[in-house]
Write a protein that holds these residues in place. Structure first.
Motif, mmCIF file in Angstrom:
data_model
loop_
_atom_site.group_PDB
_atom_site.id
_atom_site.type_symbol
_atom_site.label_atom_id
_atom_site.label_comp_id
_atom_site.label_asym_id
_atom_site.label_seq_id
_atom_site.Cartn_x
_atom_site.Cartn_y
_atom_site.Cartn_z
ATOM 1 N N ALA A 29 1.005 -1.253 -0.340
ATOM 2 C CA ALA A 29 0.069 0.327 -0.101
ATOM 3 C C ALA A 29 0.821 1.181 0.078
ATOM 4 C CB ALA A 29 -0.880 -0.020 1.567
ATOM 5 N N TYR A 30 0.922 2.478 -0.154
ATOM 6 C CA TYR A 30 1.168 3.588 -0.594
ATOM 7 C C TYR A 30 0.087 4.260 -1.096
ATOM 8 C CZ TYR A 30 0.342 2.291 -5.720
ATOM 9 O OH TYR A 30 0.211 2.406 -7.531
ATOM 10 N N ASN A 31 1.040 6.102 -0.778
ATOM 11 C CA ASN A 31 0.697 7.228 -0.673
ATOM 12 C C ASN A 31 1.428 7.875 -1.566
ATOM 13 O OD1 ASN A 31 0.991 8.376 1.665
ATOM 14 N ND2 ASN A 31 -1.173 8.355 2.216
ATOM 15 N N ASP A 32 1.798 9.118 -1.478
ATOM 16 C CA ASP A 32 2.839 10.533 -1.442
ATOM 17 C C ASP A 32 3.751 10.112 0.371
ATOM 18 O OD1 ASP A 32 1.927 10.593 -4.287
ATOM 19 O OD2 ASP A 32 0.229 12.561 -2.958
ATOM 20 N N ASP A 33 2.741 9.767 1.016
ATOM 21 C CA ASP A 33 3.800 9.838 2.080
ATOM 22 C C ASP A 33 4.378 8.770 2.700
ATOM 23 O OD1 ASP A 33 3.373 13.116 2.539
ATOM 24 O OD2 ASP A 33 0.805 11.958 2.938
ATOM 25 N N LEU A 34 4.287 7.700 2.186
ATOM 26 C CA LEU A 34 4.460 6.415 2.744
ATOM 27 C C LEU A 34 4.148 5.144 2.039
ATOM 28 C CD1 LEU A 34 4.992 4.855 5.516
ATOM 29 C CD2 LEU A 34 2.441 4.689 6.135
ATOM 30 N N LEU A 35 4.600 4.171 2.448
ATOM 31 C CA LEU A 35 5.000 2.800 0.933
ATOM 32 C C LEU A 35 5.359 1.663 1.784
ATOM 33 C CD1 LEU A 35 5.038 2.103 -1.989
ATOM 34 C CD2 LEU A 35 7.514 2.258 -1.301
ATOM 35 N N LEU A 36 4.575 0.702 1.313
ATOM 36 C CA LEU A 36 4.968 -0.114 2.522
ATOM 37 C C LEU A 36 5.440 -1.978 1.430
ATOM 38 C CD1 LEU A 36 4.812 -1.655 5.204
ATOM 39 C CD2 LEU A 36 2.419 -2.256 4.660
ATOM 40 N N VAL A 37 5.909 -2.209 1.567
ATOM 41 C CA VAL A 37 6.782 -3.230 0.762
ATOM 42 C C VAL A 37 6.823 -4.098 1.554
ATOM 43 C CG1 VAL A 37 8.826 -3.758 -1.277
ATOM 44 C CG2 VAL A 37 7.771 -1.187 -0.848
ATOM 45 N N LYS A 38 6.295 -6.089 0.764
ATOM 46 C CA LYS A 38 6.909 -6.751 1.194
ATOM 47 C C LYS A 38 7.555 -7.510 0.275
ATOM 48 C CE LYS A 38 4.176 -10.824 3.405
ATOM 49 N NZ LYS A 38 2.589 -11.190 3.651
ATOM 50 N N VAL A 39 9.130 -7.629 1.199
ATOM 51 C CA VAL A 39 9.874 -8.264 -0.099
ATOM 52 C C VAL A 39 10.424 -9.749 0.516
ATOM 53 C CG1 VAL A 39 12.061 -8.124 -0.481
ATOM 54 C CG2 VAL A 39 11.102 -5.989 0.586
ATOM 55 N N VAL A 53 17.399 8.659 0.277
ATOM 56 C CA VAL A 53 17.084 9.789 0.544
ATOM 57 C C VAL A 53 15.846 9.444 1.612
ATOM 58 C CG1 VAL A 53 17.670 11.229 -0.836
ATOM 59 C CG2 VAL A 53 15.208 10.250 -1.656
ATOM 60 N N HIS A 54 15.589 8.195 1.743
ATOM 61 C CA HIS A 54 13.847 8.475 2.055
ATOM 62 C C HIS A 54 14.365 7.648 3.664
ATOM 63 C CE1 HIS A 54 13.255 7.445 -2.125
ATOM 64 N NE2 HIS A 54 12.669 7.987 -1.857
ATOM 65 N N SER A 55 13.838 8.062 4.491
ATOM 66 C CA SER A 55 13.156 6.859 5.764
ATOM 67 C C SER A 55 12.774 5.743 5.402
ATOM 68 C CB SER A 55 12.489 8.233 6.953
ATOM 69 O OG SER A 55 13.317 9.021 7.453
ATOM 70 N N GLN A 56 13.402 4.926 6.394
ATOM 71 C CA GLN A 56 13.013 3.139 6.330
ATOM 72 C C GLN A 56 12.811 2.218 7.255
ATOM 73 O OE1 GLN A 56 14.984 1.000 3.071
ATOM 74 N NE2 GLN A 56 15.178 -0.744 4.211
ATOM 75 N N ILE A 57 11.805 2.155 7.591
ATOM 76 C CA ILE A 57 11.492 0.940 8.472
ATOM 77 C C ILE A 57 11.481 -0.704 8.972
ATOM 78 C CG2 ILE A 57 10.189 0.508 10.728
ATOM 79 C CD1 ILE A 57 9.733 3.915 11.906
ATOM 80 N N THR A 58 12.567 -1.364 9.014
ATOM 81 C CA THR A 58 12.236 -2.523 8.019
ATOM 82 C C THR A 58 11.596 -3.686 9.504
ATOM 83 O OG1 THR A 58 13.659 -2.383 6.510
ATOM 84 C CG2 THR A 58 13.528 -4.410 7.270
ATOM 85 N N TYR A 59 10.761 -4.678 9.371
ATOM 86 C CA TYR A 59 9.854 -5.231 10.147
ATOM 87 C C TYR A 59 10.293 -6.615 9.264
ATOM 88 C CZ TYR A 59 6.597 -7.962 12.551
ATOM 89 O OH TYR A 59 5.928 -8.892 13.778
ATOM 90 N N ASP A 102 9.020 -3.539 4.396
ATOM 91 C CA ASP A 102 9.592 -2.357 4.263
ATOM 92 C C ASP A 102 8.816 -1.202 4.225
ATOM 93 O OD1 ASP A 102 12.409 -4.128 4.873
ATOM 94 O OD2 ASP A 102 12.447 -3.591 1.943
ATOM 95 N N SER A 103 8.493 -0.425 5.459
ATOM 96 C CA SER A 103 7.938 0.732 4.621
ATOM 97 C C SER A 103 8.646 2.421 5.288
ATOM 98 C CB SER A 103 7.260 1.038 6.162
ATOM 99 O OG SER A 103 8.155 1.925 6.931
ATOM 100 N N PHE A 104 8.239 2.902 4.169
ATOM 101 C CA PHE A 104 9.401 4.211 3.259
ATOM 102 C C PHE A 104 8.773 5.479 3.923
ATOM 103 C CE2 PHE A 104 10.456 0.603 0.945
ATOM 104 C CZ PHE A 104 12.339 0.221 0.957
ATOM 105 N N SER A 105 9.197 7.092 3.788
ATOM 106 C CA SER A 105 8.924 7.927 3.749
ATOM 107 C C SER A 105 9.705 8.679 3.701
ATOM 108 C CB SER A 105 8.221 8.126 5.398
ATOM 109 O OG SER A 105 7.340 9.346 5.051
ATOM 110 N N PRO A 106 10.109 9.184 2.237
ATOM 111 C CA PRO A 106 8.112 9.407 1.506
ATOM 112 C C PRO A 106 8.112 8.203 0.957
ATOM 113 C CG PRO A 106 9.891 10.858 0.825
ATOM 114 C CD PRO A 106 10.045 10.643 1.571
#
Length: 116
Positions: A29-39, A53-59, A102-106
């Motif tokens: 799922a995503y919008n301009d501010d946030l993206l969630l990716v399954k890897v 340049v993006h902030s990334q949180i990985t779970y 993986d979540s990314f902002s923006p």
């Protein structure tokens, strides 16, 4: 341009793409501010050391990973996570087959489908 995924996305509707040997991803799922990716990683597959340049949180959803962030390396198991600040080098090696969220902002526009 504004980007957004549908409000609901059943797992069966997700499109997977191979990004490296033994590595494939899908945009959850995503919008301009946030993206969630399954890897998904096969055992031994590498998410090469990189930065952006993006902030990334990985779970870690499943498996076991050797994760490096900013020169520090740790072994991560299900339920563990890491944060990579903008422009900080990071990468993983799958010690066991597994899945990362993986979540990314923006949003990472380079991950979006060509239709955008």
């Amino acid at each position: 341009m504004t980007h957004s995924s549908p409000a609901f996305r059943p797992a069966a509707a997700l499109n997977w793409e191979e990004t490296a040997p033994g590595v494939r991803r899908t945009l959850v799922a995503y919008n301009d501010d946030l993206l969630l990716v399954k890897v998904a990683f096969e055992a031994g597959a590498v998410g090469a050391l990189h930065q952006h340049v993006h902030s990334q949180i990985t779970y870690v959803e499943s498996g076991e990973f050797e994760a490096t962030v900013g020169g520090e390396t740790r072994i991560l198991k299900p339920g563990d996570s890491f944060y990579a600040a903008p422009n900080v080098p990071h990468g993983v090696v799958a010690r066991q087959a597994g899945v990362l969220l993986d979540s990314f902002s923006p949003v990472r526009e380079d991950f979006l489908p060509a239709a955008f």
